[in-house]
Enzyme design. Structure first.
Site, PDB file in Angstrom:
ATOM      1  N   HIS A 132      64.422  37.173  -4.982  1.00 30.09           N
ATOM      2  CA  HIS A 132      63.661  36.592  -3.880  1.00 30.09           C
ATOM      3  C   HIS A 132      64.322  35.274  -3.472  1.00 30.09           C
ATOM      4  O   HIS A 132      64.722  34.476  -4.323  1.00 30.09           O
ATOM      5  CB  HIS A 132      62.234  36.377  -4.386  1.00 30.09           C
ATOM      6  CG  HIS A 132      61.318  35.701  -3.425  1.00 30.09           C
ATOM      7  ND1 HIS A 132      61.407  34.353  -3.135  1.00 30.09           N
ATOM      8  CD2 HIS A 132      60.286  36.179  -2.692  1.00 30.09           C
ATOM      9  CE1 HIS A 132      60.469  34.041  -2.253  1.00 30.09           C
ATOM     10  NE2 HIS A 132      59.776  35.124  -1.974  1.00 30.09           N
ATOM     11  N   ARG A 151      63.822  38.954   0.946  1.00 36.28           N
ATOM     12  CA  ARG A 151      64.132  39.997  -0.041  1.00 36.28           C
ATOM     13  C   ARG A 151      64.708  41.190   0.694  1.00 36.28           C
ATOM     14  O   ARG A 151      64.507  41.335   1.905  1.00 36.28           O
ATOM     15  CB  ARG A 151      62.839  40.454  -0.743  1.00 36.28           C
ATOM     16  CG  ARG A 151      62.286  39.480  -1.711  1.00 36.28           C
ATOM     17  CD  ARG A 151      60.989  40.016  -2.301  1.00 36.28           C
ATOM     18  NE  ARG A 151      59.828  39.647  -1.512  1.00 36.28           N
ATOM     19  CZ  ARG A 151      58.626  40.198  -1.647  1.00 36.28           C
ATOM     20  NH1 ARG A 151      58.438  41.159  -2.526  1.00 36.28           N
ATOM     21  NH2 ARG A 151      57.627  39.803  -0.906  1.00 36.28           N
ATOM     22  N   LYS A 161      62.979  43.379   3.687  1.00 31.57           N
ATOM     23  CA  LYS A 161      61.872  42.630   4.278  1.00 31.57           C
ATOM     24  C   LYS A 161      62.290  42.147   5.667  1.00 31.57           C
ATOM     25  O   LYS A 161      63.434  42.325   6.082  1.00 31.57           O
ATOM     26  CB  LYS A 161      61.496  41.453   3.379  1.00 31.57           C
ATOM     27  CG  LYS A 161      60.943  41.881   2.032  1.00 31.57           C
ATOM     28  CD  LYS A 161      59.480  42.256   2.088  1.00 31.57           C
ATOM     29  CE  LYS A 161      58.631  41.010   2.147  1.00 31.57           C
ATOM     30  NZ  LYS A 161      57.189  41.340   2.109  1.00 31.57           N
ATOM     31  N   ASP A 204      62.596  35.822   8.586  1.00 25.35           N
ATOM     32  CA  ASP A 204      61.604  34.743   8.599  1.00 25.35           C
ATOM     33  C   ASP A 204      62.350  33.402   8.663  1.00 25.35           C
ATOM     34  O   ASP A 204      63.254  33.162   7.870  1.00 25.35           O
ATOM     35  CB  ASP A 204      60.738  34.833   7.334  1.00 25.35           C
ATOM     36  CG  ASP A 204      59.683  33.731   7.235  1.00 25.35           C
ATOM     37  OD1 ASP A 204      59.769  32.742   7.991  1.00 25.35           O
ATOM     38  OD2 ASP A 204      58.774  33.867   6.393  1.00 25.35           O
ATOM     39  N   CYS A 254      61.776  30.437   7.724  1.00 23.68           N
ATOM     40  CA  CYS A 254      61.841  29.500   6.593  1.00 23.68           C
ATOM     41  C   CYS A 254      62.998  29.842   5.657  1.00 23.68           C
ATOM     42  O   CYS A 254      63.523  28.966   4.966  1.00 23.68           O
ATOM     43  CB  CYS A 254      60.523  29.415   5.844  1.00 23.68           C
ATOM     44  SG  CYS A 254      59.983  30.932   5.064  1.00 23.68           S
ATOM     45  N   TYR A 255      63.425  31.121   5.643  1.00 18.61           N
ATOM     46  CA  TYR A 255      64.573  31.489   4.789  1.00 18.61           C
ATOM     47  C   TYR A 255      65.893  30.967   5.344  1.00 18.61           C
ATOM     48  O   TYR A 255      66.925  31.072   4.685  1.00 18.61           O
ATOM     49  CB  TYR A 255      64.613  33.000   4.548  1.00 18.61           C
ATOM     50  CG  TYR A 255      63.474  33.430   3.662  1.00 18.61           C
ATOM     51  CD1 TYR A 255      63.436  33.024   2.332  1.00 18.61           C
ATOM     52  CD2 TYR A 255      62.412  34.169   4.155  1.00 18.61           C
ATOM     53  CE1 TYR A 255      62.369  33.348   1.521  1.00 18.61           C
ATOM     54  CE2 TYR A 255      61.340  34.497   3.348  1.00 18.61           C
ATOM     55  CZ  TYR A 255      61.326  34.084   2.034  1.00 18.61           C
ATOM     56  OH  TYR A 255      60.266  34.401   1.235  1.00 18.61           O
ATOM     57  N   ASP A 286      57.992  31.234  11.976  1.00 25.91           N
ATOM     58  CA  ASP A 286      58.574  32.334  11.212  1.00 25.91           C
ATOM     59  C   ASP A 286      59.402  33.265  12.118  1.00 25.91           C
ATOM     60  O   ASP A 286      60.609  33.442  11.948  1.00 25.91           O
ATOM     61  CB  ASP A 286      57.379  33.036  10.538  1.00 25.91           C
ATOM     62  CG  ASP A 286      57.634  34.413   9.978  1.00 25.91           C
ATOM     63  OD1 ASP A 286      58.637  35.036  10.333  1.00 25.91           O
ATOM     64  OD2 ASP A 286      56.792  34.899   9.196  1.00 25.91           O
ATOM     65  N   ASP A 297      53.868  25.929  12.316  1.00 22.46           N
ATOM     66  CA  ASP A 297      53.228  25.121  11.274  1.00 22.46           C
ATOM     67  C   ASP A 297      54.272  24.154  10.727  1.00 22.46           C
ATOM     68  O   ASP A 297      55.458  24.286  11.029  1.00 22.46           O
ATOM     69  CB  ASP A 297      52.619  26.004  10.170  1.00 22.46           C
ATOM     70  CG  ASP A 297      53.654  26.879   9.494  1.00 22.46           C
ATOM     71  OD1 ASP A 297      54.568  26.326   8.854  1.00 22.46           O
ATOM     72  OD2 ASP A 297      53.577  28.125   9.623  1.00 22.46           O
ATOM     73  N   HIS A 318      57.112  25.761   8.355  1.00 23.29           N
ATOM     74  CA  HIS A 318      58.222  26.419   9.056  1.00 23.29           C
ATOM     75  C   HIS A 318      59.027  25.434   9.895  1.00 23.29           C
ATOM     76  O   HIS A 318      60.227  25.599  10.060  1.00 23.29           O
ATOM     77  CB  HIS A 318      57.714  27.602   9.893  1.00 23.29           C
ATOM     78  CG  HIS A 318      57.382  28.794   9.043  1.00 23.29           C
ATOM     79  ND1 HIS A 318      56.130  29.020   8.549  1.00 23.29           N
ATOM     80  CD2 HIS A 318      58.181  29.781   8.547  1.00 23.29           C
ATOM     81  CE1 HIS A 318      56.148  30.112   7.799  1.00 23.29           C
ATOM     82  NE2 HIS A 318      57.382  30.597   7.779  1.00 23.29           N
TER      83      HIS A 318
HETATM   84 ZN   LIG Z   1      58.283  31.854   6.290  1.00 23.68          ZN
END
Ligand SMILES: [Zn+2]
Length: 416
Positions: free
Chosen positions: A233, A276, A279, A282, A284-285, A337, A344, A347
């Site tokens: 992850h 992952r 998935k 996103d 934030c990654y 995201d 938010d 993020h």
């Molecule tokens: Zn995220």
């Protein structure tokens, strides 16, 4: 500087060839993936229609206004984050430093006083005043205080008690629990190593056996899981790897397997990263995954790897910038995201941190920028281990290294 006039990757004819192929076998996962790709295609098409010369723009002013407001007042929707208030301080302060926006001295001082109220009488920081100390808000509070970087900020941290707190969550196998009586996972090791190294309280025994425990989290995929035996992850892989960098043991990981895992998490069509395998992308990654590449670059360099680039990290830096700038900005400020999700502060912080990583290669000695779009899109660099600006890391290390490492009560007392 590169990239100013390079045509956007997502405008090329061949871009649609990168879309997911389910080989005629639809699954829940493949349908979700296609839905996201369609929404991103739509965003790109709308952008194409209104921009003749594509120059993706970072909405600096809007993000600044959104962050400034958040530092003083949060809407009701943040009630659920009442136990994460030092996190909000860190996410907002770090986003502001990336945007090169100074925080007024009076506000900085208020944040110091608030974080002082979150510090537990027994050491470490809690999610809010009168709550129990926990490693995650401890990490966030120490980072926030180091960003403020004043005498007042540094003096908030009770280093002797912080060391006591770290011992109270250390486990005999080298791992750490997040709080007394709480769960073990690799985030805790990173939070502990980060605050202990920044504030100069690392003792010879504090991280005994920790390296082996973190190494046991690297699995067959090449990435790391939260605890040994689970799925790899992005967040956990970053935490485990950064912790080993702090402890000077990153060479003990299977670095090539880790590299293979992380570069395959960058999405072919979207340009952003997934957390992952299988998935969805996103924002934030952009930090948790892309932030691994500077750590890996340095690790391979230390190993004497001769084929390393001197200008680029080992991922598509422009593609990530396209994803963040075109798909993750709320037009009224704040980042998110993926298209369709709401903004938010979490993020906002990690999209901007990832954007900074994608723009800046190297360190203070050797530096190469790849800024997509306008020059005003350029963010300040971030430190890939601590995720605060490098000069703030240097300043904190300098300050705390003048102070002696606290004498620990014997570790036997702590572990009995
Ligand atoms: Zn995220």
């Amino acid at each position: 500087m590169d990239g100013l006039q390079t045509p956007l990757r997502c405008f090329r004819e061949c871009h649609s060839a990168e879309m997911f192929a389910d080989d005629g076998l639809g699954t829940v996962t493949s349908r979700e993936q296609k839905k996201v790709e369609r929404s991103i295609e739509e965003v790109i098409n709308v952008y194409k229609q209104i921009h003749n010369i594509p120059q993706p723009t970072l909405l600096r002013e809007q993000h600044y206004q959104y962050l400034k407001k958040g530092l003083r007042h949060l809407s009701d929707s943040y009630e659920c984050l009442d136990a994460s208030r030092p996190w909000l301080c860190f996410w907002i302060l770090h986003s502001l430093e990336l945007l090169d926006e100074p925080v007024p001295a009076a506000v900085a001082s208020d944040v110091c006083q608030f974080l002082a109220r979150c510090q537990s009488p027994t050491g470490g920081f809690a999610g809010g005043p009168s709550q129990h100390a926990h490693l995650a808000p401890t990490y966030a509070a120490v980072n926030a205080l180091c960003i403020i970087g004043t005498e007042e900020a540094y003096n908030v941290i009770d280093r002797e008690k912080l060391l006591d707190f770290l011992w109270s969550v250390k486990q005999p196998d080298g791992s750490f629990v997040m709080h007394v009586g709480g769960e073990v996972d690799v985030r805790s090791v990173y939070c502990a190593a980060s605050v202990a190294s920044l504030t100069n309280i690392i003792t010879p025994k504090l991280f005994e056996d920790t390296t082996n425990w973190v190494l046991s989290c690297q699995n067959w995929e090449g990435g790391l899981s939260g605890v040994p035996g689970l799925e790899a992850h992005g967040g956990y892989t970053f935490c485990g790897t950064a912790a080993l960098v702090i402890l000077g043991k990153e060479h003990m990981l299977d670095l090539k397997a880790l590299l293979r895992w992380v570069v395959n998490r960058q999405m072919r069509f979207e340009g952003g990263f997934q957390g992952r395998c299988n998935k969805l992308v996103d924002g934030c990654y952009s930090y948790w995954q892309a932030g691994l590449l500077p750590l890996l670059h340095r690790a391979f360099f230390k190993e004497g790897e001769s084929e390393l680039s001197q200008h680029r990290w080992m991922f598509e830096q422009e593609a990530l910038q396209e994803y963040i700038l075109l798909c993750c900005q709320n037009p009224t400020g704040g980042l998110l995201d993926k298209p369709g999700k709401s903004r938010d502060f979490y993020h906002t912080c990690y999209c901007l941190s990832g954007l900074s990583i994608a723009q800046h290669f190297g360190n203070t000695d050797s530096h190469h920028e790849t800024v997509l779009g306008k020059e005003q899109n350029r963010l300040a660099p971030t430190h890939p281990v601590y995720n605060i600006c490098p000069e703030k890391v240097a300043q904190a290390l300098q300050y705390f290294h003048r102070l002696p490492v606290p004498v620990e009560n014997s570790s036997a007392d702590h572990q009995s």
